[in-house]
Enzyme design. Sequence first.
Site, PDB file in Angstrom:
ATOM      1  N   LEU A  68     -30.003 -29.870  47.488  1.00  0.00           N
ATOM      2  CA  LEU A  68     -30.497 -28.594  48.006  1.00  0.00           C
ATOM      3  C   LEU A  68     -31.876 -28.238  47.457  1.00  0.00           C
ATOM      4  O   LEU A  68     -32.397 -27.153  47.740  1.00  0.00           O
ATOM      5  CB  LEU A  68     -29.499 -27.470  47.691  1.00  0.00           C
ATOM      6  CG  LEU A  68     -28.073 -27.663  48.220  1.00  0.00           C
ATOM      7  CD1 LEU A  68     -27.233 -26.421  47.949  1.00  0.00           C
ATOM      8  CD2 LEU A  68     -28.068 -28.001  49.709  1.00  0.00           C
ATOM      9  N   GLY A  69     -32.457 -29.125  46.676  1.00  0.00           N
ATOM     10  CA  GLY A  69     -33.794 -28.891  46.136  1.00  0.00           C
ATOM     11  C   GLY A  69     -34.863 -29.099  47.194  1.00  0.00           C
ATOM     12  O   GLY A  69     -34.581 -29.496  48.325  1.00  0.00           O
ATOM     13  N   ARG A  70     -36.106 -28.843  46.827  1.00  0.00           N
ATOM     14  CA  ARG A  70     -37.205 -28.954  47.789  1.00  0.00           C
ATOM     15  C   ARG A  70     -37.322 -30.364  48.362  1.00  0.00           C
ATOM     16  O   ARG A  70     -37.502 -30.543  49.562  1.00  0.00           O
ATOM     17  CB  ARG A  70     -38.523 -28.543  47.127  1.00  0.00           C
ATOM     18  CG  ARG A  70     -38.580 -27.082  46.724  1.00  0.00           C
ATOM     19  CD  ARG A  70     -39.917 -26.737  46.067  1.00  0.00           C
ATOM     20  NE  ARG A  70     -39.904 -25.379  45.552  1.00  0.00           N
ATOM     21  CZ  ARG A  70     -39.464 -25.020  44.355  1.00  0.00           C
ATOM     22  NH1 ARG A  70     -38.997 -25.944  43.533  1.00  0.00           N
ATOM     23  NH2 ARG A  70     -39.481 -23.764  43.964  1.00  0.00           N
ATOM     24  N   MET A  71     -37.240 -31.368  47.498  1.00  0.00           N
ATOM     25  CA  MET A  71     -37.328 -32.740  47.982  1.00  0.00           C
ATOM     26  C   MET A  71     -36.017 -33.199  48.602  1.00  0.00           C
ATOM     27  O   MET A  71     -36.001 -33.798  49.680  1.00  0.00           O
ATOM     28  CB  MET A  71     -37.733 -33.678  46.843  1.00  0.00           C
ATOM     29  CG  MET A  71     -39.222 -33.692  46.566  1.00  0.00           C
ATOM     30  SD  MET A  71     -40.221 -34.247  47.976  1.00  0.00           S
ATOM     31  CE  MET A  71     -39.692 -35.957  48.117  1.00  0.00           C
ATOM     32  N   THR A 107     -37.606 -38.764  40.329  1.00  0.00           N
ATOM     33  CA  THR A 107     -37.610 -37.793  39.236  1.00  0.00           C
ATOM     34  C   THR A 107     -38.713 -38.149  38.240  1.00  0.00           C
ATOM     35  O   THR A 107     -38.988 -39.325  38.000  1.00  0.00           O
ATOM     36  CB  THR A 107     -36.232 -37.787  38.542  1.00  0.00           C
ATOM     37  OG1 THR A 107     -35.239 -37.428  39.506  1.00  0.00           O
ATOM     38  CG2 THR A 107     -36.191 -36.814  37.383  1.00  0.00           C
ATOM     39  N   LYS A 167     -43.143 -25.832  39.337  1.00  0.00           N
ATOM     40  CA  LYS A 167     -43.015 -27.177  38.756  1.00  0.00           C
ATOM     41  C   LYS A 167     -42.732 -27.082  37.270  1.00  0.00           C
ATOM     42  O   LYS A 167     -43.417 -26.372  36.534  1.00  0.00           O
ATOM     43  CB  LYS A 167     -44.281 -28.000  39.015  1.00  0.00           C
ATOM     44  CG  LYS A 167     -44.148 -29.454  38.564  1.00  0.00           C
ATOM     45  CD  LYS A 167     -45.291 -30.297  39.089  1.00  0.00           C
ATOM     46  CE  LYS A 167     -45.212 -31.738  38.582  1.00  0.00           C
ATOM     47  NZ  LYS A 167     -43.952 -32.407  38.968  1.00  0.00           N
ATOM     48  N   SER A 179     -40.793 -44.429  41.186  1.00  0.00           N
ATOM     49  CA  SER A 179     -42.175 -44.015  41.422  1.00  0.00           C
ATOM     50  C   SER A 179     -42.370 -42.555  41.061  1.00  0.00           C
ATOM     51  O   SER A 179     -41.483 -41.729  41.282  1.00  0.00           O
ATOM     52  CB  SER A 179     -42.549 -44.233  42.894  1.00  0.00           C
ATOM     53  OG  SER A 179     -43.870 -43.792  43.142  1.00  0.00           O
ATOM     54  N   GLN A 180     -43.538 -42.251  40.510  1.00  0.00           N
ATOM     55  CA  GLN A 180     -43.890 -40.857  40.233  1.00  0.00           C
ATOM     56  C   GLN A 180     -44.341 -40.145  41.499  1.00  0.00           C
ATOM     57  O   GLN A 180     -44.371 -38.920  41.542  1.00  0.00           O
ATOM     58  CB  GLN A 180     -45.007 -40.771  39.182  1.00  0.00           C
ATOM     59  CG  GLN A 180     -44.590 -41.208  37.796  1.00  0.00           C
ATOM     60  CD  GLN A 180     -44.874 -42.685  37.550  1.00  0.00           C
ATOM     61  OE1 GLN A 180     -45.012 -43.477  38.488  1.00  0.00           O
ATOM     62  NE2 GLN A 180     -44.956 -43.073  36.295  1.00  0.00           N
ATOM     63  N   HIS A 239     -50.287 -27.952  40.818  1.00  0.00           N
ATOM     64  CA  HIS A 239     -49.029 -27.841  41.550  1.00  0.00           C
ATOM     65  C   HIS A 239     -48.585 -26.382  41.611  1.00  0.00           C
ATOM     66  O   HIS A 239     -49.109 -25.530  40.902  1.00  0.00           O
ATOM     67  CB  HIS A 239     -47.933 -28.690  40.887  1.00  0.00           C
ATOM     68  CG  HIS A 239     -48.087 -30.154  41.127  1.00  0.00           C
ATOM     69  ND1 HIS A 239     -48.960 -30.939  40.408  1.00  0.00           N
ATOM     70  CD2 HIS A 239     -47.489 -30.979  42.021  1.00  0.00           C
ATOM     71  CE1 HIS A 239     -48.885 -32.193  40.841  1.00  0.00           C
ATOM     72  NE2 HIS A 239     -48.001 -32.239  41.820  1.00  0.00           N
TER      73      HIS A 239
END
Length: 274
Positions: free
Chosen positions: A10-13, A103, A164, A128-129, A160
């Site tokens: 349910l997070g943004r990503m 993450t 964040k 990956s970042q 950001h």
Amino acid sequence: MIKVAVTGALGRMGSNIIKTITQQEDMKVVCAFEVPNHPKKGEDVGELIGIGKIGVPLSTADELDKVLKETKPDVLVDFTIAHACVENVKIAAKNGVNLVIGTTGFTEEQKAEIEKAIKENNVAAVISQNFAIGVNIFFKTLEFLAKKLGDYDIEIIEMHHRYKKDAPSGTALRAAEIIKANRGIESVFVYGRYGMTGERKKEEIGIHALRGGDVVGDHTVIFAGDGERIELTHRASSRQAFVNGVILAIRYIADKKEGIYNTFDVLGLNEIKF
């Protein structure tokens, strides 16, 4: 059909990843997870993120092992927080599930735990970042610039949104690591400056984090020489830029047998040599 599990659903990503997976013909979401004791546990994930029913109830992280055994996903996508991701990776790897990890904010010890879990269980992972295709072209360009302009003064500025949690961003740190590896001189990272810092040392790579508003992600690397400077900038205007890269990573890693990969592997950028 690639079966996908999503943590941080349910997070943004997470929510954007689920929406985009449902639009693909070759993959589907089979389970989705949020924090333990989440008040929406058991409700349809599709309805919770505003796309209508998809037949996947929201599970919680304390059920991860059980639900993975029941749904048998091919890939687990993790966009959570560092300590939660470490545990998720350990459980997924033991269940033979390949991983896409976006993450950030890991300590060196946490990175080592993740790598150990992946290798000991012979699963494959893309770590990956930043999954945005443009950012990875940005990274590749930094390799070239660092080799050609390694003796210039180099500063990194990232910005950001106000929410964040970690700073500097994983993308900024990755940029710094790429520059350090390619510039040809010993480098040290300097995180912001305050007070009487003295003259700037040649080996410094300055890293500066800004937070505010709804900025999705801006990164600028400045190569400053005598009488000139080059500024390389990437700006993400939508999280969809990251999600599109995640979809490519899911396809790339789904049938891999083992190994740790990055987005350069996914995009074929390792084949480009300067």
